[in-house]
Design a protein around this motif. Structure first.
Motif, PDB file in Angstrom:
ATOM      1  N   THR A 191     -20.112  -5.702 -34.782  1.00  0.00           N
ATOM      2  CA  THR A 191     -21.807  -5.718 -35.452  1.00  0.00           C
ATOM      3  C   THR A 191     -22.198  -6.935 -36.135  1.00  0.00           C
ATOM      4  O   THR A 191     -23.165  -6.926 -36.354  1.00  0.00           O
ATOM      5  CB  THR A 191     -21.790  -4.496 -36.281  1.00  0.00           C
ATOM      6  OG1 THR A 191     -21.060  -4.617 -37.361  1.00  0.00           O
ATOM      7  CG2 THR A 191     -21.675  -3.054 -35.825  1.00  0.00           C
ATOM      8  N   SER A 192     -21.156  -7.916 -36.451  1.00  0.00           N
ATOM      9  CA  SER A 192     -21.549  -9.370 -36.760  1.00  0.00           C
ATOM     10  C   SER A 192     -20.668 -10.279 -36.486  1.00  0.00           C
ATOM     11  O   SER A 192     -19.665 -10.060 -35.852  1.00  0.00           O
ATOM     12  CB  SER A 192     -21.800  -9.034 -38.342  1.00  0.00           C
ATOM     13  OG  SER A 192     -20.588  -9.481 -39.068  1.00  0.00           O
ATOM     14  N   GLY A 193     -20.768 -11.679 -36.677  1.00  0.00           N
ATOM     15  CA  GLY A 193     -19.909 -12.599 -36.476  1.00  0.00           C
ATOM     16  C   GLY A 193     -19.457 -12.793 -35.054  1.00  0.00           C
ATOM     17  O   GLY A 193     -19.972 -12.504 -34.269  1.00  0.00           O
TER      18      GLY A 193
ATOM     19  N   GLY B 170     -18.355  -0.727 -36.534  1.00  0.00           N
ATOM     20  CA  GLY B 170     -18.680  -1.314 -37.734  1.00  0.00           C
ATOM     21  C   GLY B 170     -18.871  -0.373 -38.718  1.00  0.00           C
ATOM     22  O   GLY B 170     -18.980   0.827 -38.420  1.00  0.00           O
ATOM     23  N   SER B 171     -18.679  -0.533 -39.922  1.00  0.00           N
ATOM     24  CA  SER B 171     -18.738   0.290 -41.028  1.00  0.00           C
ATOM     25  C   SER B 171     -20.321   0.374 -41.448  1.00  0.00           C
ATOM     26  O   SER B 171     -20.633   1.494 -42.187  1.00  0.00           O
ATOM     27  CB  SER B 171     -17.890  -0.228 -42.474  1.00  0.00           C
ATOM     28  OG  SER B 171     -18.624  -1.217 -42.979  1.00  0.00           O
TER      29      SER B 171
ATOM     30  N   ARG C 234     -26.406  -2.324 -39.708  1.00  0.00           N
ATOM     31  CA  ARG C 234     -25.745  -3.594 -38.946  1.00  0.00           C
ATOM     32  C   ARG C 234     -25.711  -3.018 -37.431  1.00  0.00           C
ATOM     33  O   ARG C 234     -26.017  -3.521 -36.522  1.00  0.00           O
ATOM     34  CB  ARG C 234     -24.765  -4.245 -39.429  1.00  0.00           C
ATOM     35  CG  ARG C 234     -24.917  -5.246 -40.211  1.00  0.00           C
ATOM     36  CD  ARG C 234     -23.540  -6.215 -40.237  1.00  0.00           C
ATOM     37  NE  ARG C 234     -22.853  -5.595 -41.747  1.00  0.00           N
ATOM     38  CZ  ARG C 234     -23.147  -5.809 -42.990  1.00  0.00           C
ATOM     39  NH1 ARG C 234     -24.147  -6.733 -43.179  1.00  0.00           N
ATOM     40  NH2 ARG C 234     -22.096  -5.236 -44.017  1.00  0.00           N
TER      41      ARG C 234
ATOM     42  N   THR D  33     -11.286  -7.383 -34.484  1.00  0.00           N
ATOM     43  CA  THR D  33     -12.141  -8.326 -35.351  1.00  0.00           C
ATOM     44  C   THR D  33     -12.530  -8.028 -36.567  1.00  0.00           C
ATOM     45  O   THR D  33     -12.878  -8.721 -37.231  1.00  0.00           O
ATOM     46  CB  THR D  33     -13.202  -9.251 -34.486  1.00  0.00           C
ATOM     47  OG1 THR D  33     -13.685 -10.564 -35.223  1.00  0.00           O
ATOM     48  CG2 THR D  33     -14.321  -8.520 -33.924  1.00  0.00           C
TER      49      THR D  33
ATOM     50  N   ILE E 296      -8.402 -11.381 -33.463  1.00  0.00           N
ATOM     51  CA  ILE E 296      -8.647 -12.584 -34.028  1.00  0.00           C
ATOM     52  C   ILE E 296      -8.378 -12.712 -35.146  1.00  0.00           C
ATOM     53  O   ILE E 296      -8.542 -11.759 -36.184  1.00  0.00           O
ATOM     54  CB  ILE E 296     -10.494 -12.672 -34.105  1.00  0.00           C
ATOM     55  CG1 ILE E 296     -10.876 -12.401 -32.445  1.00  0.00           C
ATOM     56  CG2 ILE E 296     -10.693 -13.977 -34.455  1.00  0.00           C
ATOM     57  CD1 ILE E 296     -12.344 -12.472 -32.099  1.00  0.00           C
TER      58      ILE E 296
ATOM     59  N   PRO F  53      -9.836 -18.506 -34.496  1.00  0.00           N
ATOM     60  CA  PRO F  53     -11.093 -19.302 -34.043  1.00  0.00           C
ATOM     61  C   PRO F  53     -11.323 -20.418 -34.624  1.00  0.00           C
ATOM     62  O   PRO F  53     -12.341 -21.263 -34.538  1.00  0.00           O
ATOM     63  CB  PRO F  53     -12.074 -18.281 -34.249  1.00  0.00           C
ATOM     64  CG  PRO F  53     -11.472 -17.434 -35.473  1.00  0.00           C
ATOM     65  CD  PRO F  53     -10.027 -17.641 -35.284  1.00  0.00           C
TER      66      PRO F  53
ATOM     67  N   SER G 130     -19.648 -17.393 -40.470  1.00  0.00           N
ATOM     68  CA  SER G 130     -19.488 -15.786 -40.321  1.00  0.00           C
ATOM     69  C   SER G 130     -18.753 -15.385 -41.326  1.00  0.00           C
ATOM     70  O   SER G 130     -18.127 -16.110 -42.186  1.00  0.00           O
ATOM     71  CB  SER G 130     -19.317 -15.143 -38.822  1.00  0.00           C
ATOM     72  OG  SER G 130     -17.748 -15.760 -38.723  1.00  0.00           O
ATOM     73  N   GLY G 131     -18.577 -14.203 -41.494  1.00  0.00           N
ATOM     74  CA  GLY G 131     -17.228 -13.412 -42.465  1.00  0.00           C
ATOM     75  C   GLY G 131     -17.906 -13.201 -43.883  1.00  0.00           C
ATOM     76  O   GLY G 131     -16.950 -13.108 -44.660  1.00  0.00           O
TER      77      GLY G 131
HETATM   78  N1  LIG Z   1     -14.839 -16.814 -40.085  1.00  0.00           N
HETATM   79  C1  LIG Z   1     -14.080 -17.351 -40.332  1.00  0.00           C
HETATM   80  O1  LIG Z   1     -14.021 -18.704 -40.751  1.00  0.00           O
HETATM   81  C2  LIG Z   1     -12.602 -17.219 -39.689  1.00  0.00           C
HETATM   82  C3  LIG Z   1     -11.571 -18.219 -39.776  1.00  0.00           C
HETATM   83  C4  LIG Z   1     -10.512 -17.647 -39.256  1.00  0.00           C
HETATM   84  C5  LIG Z   1     -10.268 -16.346 -38.705  1.00  0.00           C
HETATM   85  N2  LIG Z   1     -11.232 -15.338 -38.921  1.00  0.00           N
HETATM   86  C6  LIG Z   1     -10.975 -14.087 -38.431  1.00  0.00           C
HETATM   87  O2  LIG Z   1     -12.054 -13.790 -37.258  1.00  0.00           O
HETATM   88  C7  LIG Z   1     -12.395 -12.429 -37.650  1.00  0.00           C
HETATM   89  C8  LIG Z   1     -13.808 -12.036 -37.318  1.00  0.00           C
HETATM   90  O3  LIG Z   1     -14.269 -12.796 -38.577  1.00  0.00           O
HETATM   91  P1  LIG Z   1     -15.962 -12.922 -38.489  1.00  0.00           P
HETATM   92  O4  LIG Z   1     -16.057 -14.198 -39.560  1.00  0.00           O
HETATM   93  O5  LIG Z   1     -16.585 -12.910 -37.403  1.00  0.00           O
HETATM   94  O6  LIG Z   1     -16.092 -11.552 -39.636  1.00  0.00           O
HETATM   95  P2  LIG Z   1     -17.476 -10.855 -40.028  1.00  0.00           P
HETATM   96  O7  LIG Z   1     -18.827 -11.765 -39.521  1.00  0.00           O
HETATM   97  O8  LIG Z   1     -17.306 -10.592 -41.260  1.00  0.00           O
HETATM   98  O9  LIG Z   1     -17.272  -9.452 -39.061  1.00  0.00           O
HETATM   99  C9  LIG Z   1     -16.619  -8.598 -39.384  1.00  0.00           C
HETATM  100  C10 LIG Z   1     -16.710  -7.306 -38.585  1.00  0.00           C
HETATM  101  O10 LIG Z   1     -15.818  -6.230 -39.021  1.00  0.00           O
HETATM  102  C11 LIG Z   1     -16.549  -5.115 -39.714  1.00  0.00           C
HETATM  103  N3  LIG Z   1     -15.635  -4.378 -40.594  1.00  0.00           N
HETATM  104  C12 LIG Z   1     -15.546  -5.001 -41.867  1.00  0.00           C
HETATM  105  N4  LIG Z   1     -14.849  -4.220 -42.600  1.00  0.00           N
HETATM  106  C13 LIG Z   1     -15.002  -2.912 -41.886  1.00  0.00           C
HETATM  107  C14 LIG Z   1     -14.450  -1.757 -42.135  1.00  0.00           C
HETATM  108  N5  LIG Z   1     -13.817  -1.491 -43.412  1.00  0.00           N
HETATM  109  N6  LIG Z   1     -14.398  -0.673 -41.304  1.00  0.00           N
HETATM  110  C15 LIG Z   1     -15.164  -1.068 -39.867  1.00  0.00           C
HETATM  111  N7  LIG Z   1     -15.374  -2.297 -39.575  1.00  0.00           N
HETATM  112  C16 LIG Z   1     -15.622  -3.320 -40.662  1.00  0.00           C
HETATM  113  C17 LIG Z   1     -17.816  -5.748 -39.925  1.00  0.00           C
HETATM  114  O11 LIG Z   1     -18.638  -4.568 -40.136  1.00  0.00           O
HETATM  115  P3  LIG Z   1     -19.528  -4.031 -41.541  1.00  0.00           P
HETATM  116  O12 LIG Z   1     -20.159  -5.420 -41.999  1.00  0.00           O
HETATM  117  O13 LIG Z   1     -20.302  -2.918 -40.841  1.00  0.00           O
HETATM  118  O14 LIG Z   1     -18.384  -3.510 -42.031  1.00  0.00           O
HETATM  119  C18 LIG Z   1     -18.355  -6.792 -38.786  1.00  0.00           C
HETATM  120  O15 LIG Z   1     -18.668  -6.181 -37.578  1.00  0.00           O
HETATM  121  C19 LIG Z   1     -11.504 -11.792 -38.816  1.00  0.00           C
HETATM  122  O16 LIG Z   1     -10.437 -11.216 -38.490  1.00  0.00           O
HETATM  123  C20 LIG Z   1     -11.335 -12.987 -39.622  1.00  0.00           C
HETATM  124  O17 LIG Z   1     -10.159 -12.963 -40.451  1.00  0.00           O
HETATM  125  C21 LIG Z   1     -12.569 -15.865 -39.361  1.00  0.00           C
END
Ligand SMILES: NC(=O)c1ccc[n+]([C@@H]2O[C@H](COP(=O)([O-])OP(=O)(O)OC[C@H]3O[C@@H](n4cnc5c(N)ncnc54)[C@H](OP(=O)(O)O)[C@@H]3O)[C@@H](O)[C@H]2O)c1
Length: 272
Positions: free
Chosen positions: A10-12, A32-33, A37, A87, A135, A192, A197-198
């Motif tokens: 739902t995001s990122g 997603g939680s 979103r 993810t 990821i 990645p 994001s994140g």
């Molecule tokens: N962004 C970076 O720079 C980066 C770098 C290296 C690795 N990563 C890895 O890449 C992956 C994706 O990151 P992203 O940046 O795309 O993250 P993001 O934009 O925060 O997206 C995370 C997703 O996980 C869901 N989520 C979070 N907590 C949850 C929960 N308790 N139950 C169910 N769903 C949940 C969120 O939905 P809700 O918001 O609705 O909960 C959202 O859909 C992660 O594993 C992260 O560790 C990211």
């Protein structure tokens, strides 16, 4: 055209992948939680003319029973899967236990991904060129599994918990490939790189700081997901694929050690 499930779609990056594959004509279910979103994702799918191919499952993946419910919901929507993308992640500045008694980072970054990977294998094995993509931070060698304190009762720290989750996620991929020799499903571990994001669950004022930093220094989601799309569309033949941005990761890294992976696998079966 593929059948995909994206935990954290739902995001990122998860949402970026979901929208990309909807545009290609695929059938995509995301979880997603946050309900809002999820609605935004479904609205975007409608605008693309893909409402009938997009589904959202609201679930908090910190809870074991919610992971099992998601598996059942995905099975209702898909007869087979060509890809599962793992993810869902958030960071926990303070130590927080889940309803099942696990440290939350470990639960979300590892336990949930373990349950979904193994629980959706039956559907993946019916799919076409099926892959699981997790990821995380593959290729990084910092951090460790705290074998005697997986729940990090002693000296909790956000970085320590995140690094342990990342190393456990690496070992999940290694053990999965070991346990599925001769089957169709391949496991792709992906790093990645720094991406804009994140920040969904980050409290202010850190959220605003991270958003500004991300805009200035991070890659866009669209850029970060391109190597992942290439891997999903044309996965290399070996059962375990580890990829850091645009390069393959050496599978002999100590963080991808098979003995550690099987040790964590058996420990996880025991604690679950
Ligand atoms: N962004 C970076 O720079 C980066 C770098 C290296 C690795 N990563 C890895 O890449 C992956 C994706 O990151 P992203 O940046 O795309 O993250 P993001 O934009 O925060 O997206 C995370 C997703 O996980 C869901 N989520 C979070 N907590 C949850 C929960 N308790 N139950 C169910 N769903 C949940 C969120 O939905 P809700 O918001 O609705 O909960 C959202 O859909 C992660 O594993 C992260 O560790 C990211």
């Amino acid at each position: 055209m593929k059948d995909l499930f994206i935990a954290g779609g739902t995001s990122g990056m998860g949402k970026g992948l979901a929208i990309h594959y909807l545009r290609q004509g695929s059938k995509v279910t995301v979880s997603g939680s946050n309900r809002l979103r999820g609605k935004e994702f479904l609205d975007e799918a409608s605008r693309l003319g893909a409402a009938d191919r997009a589904s959202f499952i609201q679930a908090d993946l910190l809870s074991l029973s919610e992971n099992h419910r998601v598996i059942l919901e995905v099975k209702k929507r898909h007869k087979s899967l060509d890809g599962v993308v793992l993810t869902a992640m958030q960071q926990f500045p303070k130590r927080k236990l889940t309803p099942d008694g696990y440290e939350s980072t470990f639960a979300l970054y590892y336990i949930s991904r373990f349950v979904l990977s193994y629980g959706l294998t039956e559907l993946l094995e019916r799919g076409n060129n099926p892959v699981i993509v997790s990821i995380g931070g593959t290729g990084m060698t910092k951090g460790e599994i705290h074998w005697d304190d997986l729940n990090l009762q002693n000296k909790y720290g956000l970085l320590k918990a995140t690094l342990q989750g990342g190393r456990a996620n690496d070992l999940l991929g290694v053990a999965y490939a070991e346990n599925h020799k001769g089957t169709k499903t391949r496991f792709i571990l992906n790093h990645p790189g720094y991406t804009h994001s994140g920040t969904n669950h980050v409290a202010q004022p850190f959220k605003s700081i991270l958003l500004v930093m991300g805009k200035l220094f991070a890659q866009t989601v669209d850029n970060s997901i391109q190597p992942i799309i290439r891997l999903i569309d044309n996965p290399p033949p070996q059962p375990l694929i580890a990829w850091d941005r645009t390069k393959a990761v050496d599978l002999s890294l100590p963080t991808l050690n098979k003995q550690d992976a099987m040790k964590l696998f058996h420990l996880t079966k025991h604690i679950l």
